[in-house]
Motif scaffolding. Structure first.
Motif, short mmCIF file in Angstrom:
data_model
loop_
_atom_site.label_atom_id
_atom_site.label_comp_id
_atom_site.label_asym_id
_atom_site.label_seq_id
_atom_site.Cartn_x
_atom_site.Cartn_y
_atom_site.Cartn_z
N SER A 111 -24.19 -83.66 -34.38
CA SER A 111 -23.38 -82.79 -35.42
C SER A 111 -24.10 -81.68 -35.93
O SER A 111 -23.76 -80.71 -36.50
N TRP A 116 -21.69 -79.83 -32.51
CA TRP A 116 -20.52 -80.49 -32.28
C TRP A 116 -19.58 -80.81 -33.50
O TRP A 116 -20.23 -80.96 -34.75
N PRO A 117 -18.26 -81.01 -33.22
CA PRO A 117 -17.39 -81.29 -34.59
C PRO A 117 -17.92 -82.98 -34.61
O PRO A 117 -18.09 -83.61 -33.65
N VAL A 118 -17.66 -83.20 -36.07
CA VAL A 118 -18.12 -84.62 -36.36
C VAL A 118 -17.26 -85.70 -35.69
O VAL A 118 -17.90 -87.06 -35.11
N TRP A 119 -16.20 -85.45 -35.36
CA TRP A 119 -15.22 -86.57 -34.65
C TRP A 119 -15.61 -86.61 -33.23
O TRP A 119 -15.77 -87.77 -32.89
N SER A 120 -16.24 -85.60 -32.59
CA SER A 120 -16.67 -85.71 -31.33
C SER A 120 -17.83 -86.42 -31.22
O SER A 120 -18.26 -87.29 -30.14
N ALA A 182 -19.35 -83.19 -42.45
CA ALA A 182 -18.16 -83.99 -42.16
C ALA A 182 -17.10 -83.80 -43.09
O ALA A 182 -15.99 -84.28 -43.00
N GLU A 183 -17.11 -82.74 -43.88
CA GLU A 183 -16.17 -82.23 -44.91
C GLU A 183 -15.14 -82.19 -44.35
O GLU A 183 -14.87 -80.99 -43.31
N ASP A 185 -13.19 -83.57 -42.22
CA ASP A 185 -13.20 -84.44 -41.07
C ASP A 185 -12.35 -85.82 -40.88
O ASP A 185 -12.81 -86.75 -41.68
N ALA A 188 -14.16 -89.01 -39.83
CA ALA A 188 -15.41 -89.28 -40.63
C ALA A 188 -14.72 -90.03 -42.06
O ALA A 188 -15.64 -90.60 -42.34
#
Length: 378
Positions: A111, A116-120, A182-183, A185, A188
């Motif tokens: 992240s 990377w996106p936090v979800w990934s 993570a805002e 997301d 998250a």
């Protein structure tokens, strides 16, 4: 011609009137003693009573105090549930604590440093953890080695990997900035958010809970770690007590060879439970990462032993085949209440480890006495 009749026909006095063993009634006391969670529930009542007397005026049982020890209990309870199911099946996983630190880093590094996106990153961490859990279980069932030894090896492997990879990619062992990344997301928020904020705001407007100077309630909501704990407790307890898979877990821990002979897939049961311990460790890691906004290589240190102690306090036997998810949850609750109770009462925190050892010894002795008593009653 005379007819000879049997003694049973000639006289009712000669009939065998001994009670059928299958119809023998079990006393209420024996039913209670046969419940694995009896000791942990009794211990929880005693612990609550003690701290109500000792720390009742310190704010320990105010809304924010309750949220504090509930959060601590939930953090241990999540991994205690997984450890409980695995111990009932007759196995141990000492890599849980190291998995917490490893999974946390696998969320933070992609992240923050790889973009990377936090979800990934969360999905990536869960995929790695489940793969490692599968590997541990596969090694145990294929080689026949004790799970204690195999998981102990992975305790060191994962802890070493966590430190080595964090130094390699970040040149540090603590990675921050995750909360900001993570805002917004949604995935998250499922681990680091809070629910029920509106309810606590309403309580504040009624004057039932304390507020800050700006009028905001001192308790903003229920942390997701508590929600995960309660959800896992309900689902896993239902699975253990109400499903065929739950019966397989008990059978595998009771006598794996006999269970296998009657068609129970003992190898698959054990592997799946090792994967579940990795899953729960990652859930806790994700909750901690988004709560603190950072990942640290030393997260989860000694948590594997605390989880085992909570499970034993909850009534599970070290030999397998016997235990309770609810009991493990009460064991974790005792931990949380004592840990925060010592803080609120002003007792030296060094005594907490003394308490853990004493509780473990008392729980093992109590479980042994109860098991013998129930066995003799049967």
């Amino acid at each position: 011609m005379s007819v000879t009749t049997s003694p049973d026909i000639r006289s009712g006095k000669d009939l065998d009137t001994s009670p059928d063993e299958r119809l023998r009634k079990v006393s209420v006391l024996n039913k209670l003693l046969s419940r694995p969670e009896l000791g942990s529930i009794s211990g929880a009542i005693l612990v609550f009573a003690f701290f109500i007397i000792v720390a009742g005026d310190s704010g320990m049982f105010s809304p924010d105090g309750i949220m504090n020890w509930s959060t601590v209990s939930a953090q241990l309870g999540i991994i205690a549930i997984a450890a409980c199911l695995l111990m009932i099946s007759g196995e141990f996983d000492l890599s849980i604590g190291s998995m917490i630190g490893f999974a946390g880093m696998m969320i933070a590094i992609p992240s923050i440093y790889w973009g990377w996106p936090v979800w990934s990153s969360i999905i990536f961490a869960f995929t790695l953890a489940l793969s490692i859990g599968f590997l541990i279980g596969y090694i145990v069932v294929r080689t026949g080695l004790p799970s204690f030894i195999v998981s102990l090896a992975f305790l060191f492997i994962l802890r070493g990997l966590t430190i080595a990879l964090s130094i390699m990619f970040t040149n540090r062992t603590i990675v921050g900035g995750v909360r900001e990344a993570a805002e917004g997301d949604l995935l998250a928020a499922a681990f680091g958010g809070k629910i029920g904020g509106w309810f606590f705001e309403w309580l504040a407007t009624q004057g039932w809970i304390a507020t800050y100077r700006d009028g905001a309630p001192i308790v903003e909501g229920i942390p997701m770690v508590i929600v995960w704990w309660l959800l896992l407790a309900l689902v896993c307890s239902w699975i253990l007590l109400r499903t065929k898979y739950g019966n397989w877990i008990f059978a595998t821990g009771g006598d794996a060879k006999a269970a296998k002979n009657v068609g129970v897939p003992t190898d698959r049961v054990k592997i799946s439970l090792f994967m579940f311990t990795a899953f729960c460790a990652t859930v806790l890691a994700a909750c901690q990462v988004f709560e603190f906004g950072s990942a640290a290589a030393d997260r989860g240190l000694l948590k594997e032993f605390e989880a085992i102690i909570a499970v034993v306090i909850g009534g599970a036997l070290l030999t397998g085949g016997y235990g309770s998810v609810i009991g493990a949850c009460f064991g974790a609750l005792i931990f949380g209440v004592v840990q925060m109770g010592i803080y609120f009462s002003g007792i030296d925190s060094d005594w907490f480890r003394v308490f853990l050892g004493a509780m473990l010894l008392a729980a093992v002795m109590f479980n042994n006495v109860i098991r013998k008593r129930v066995t003799e009653a049967r």
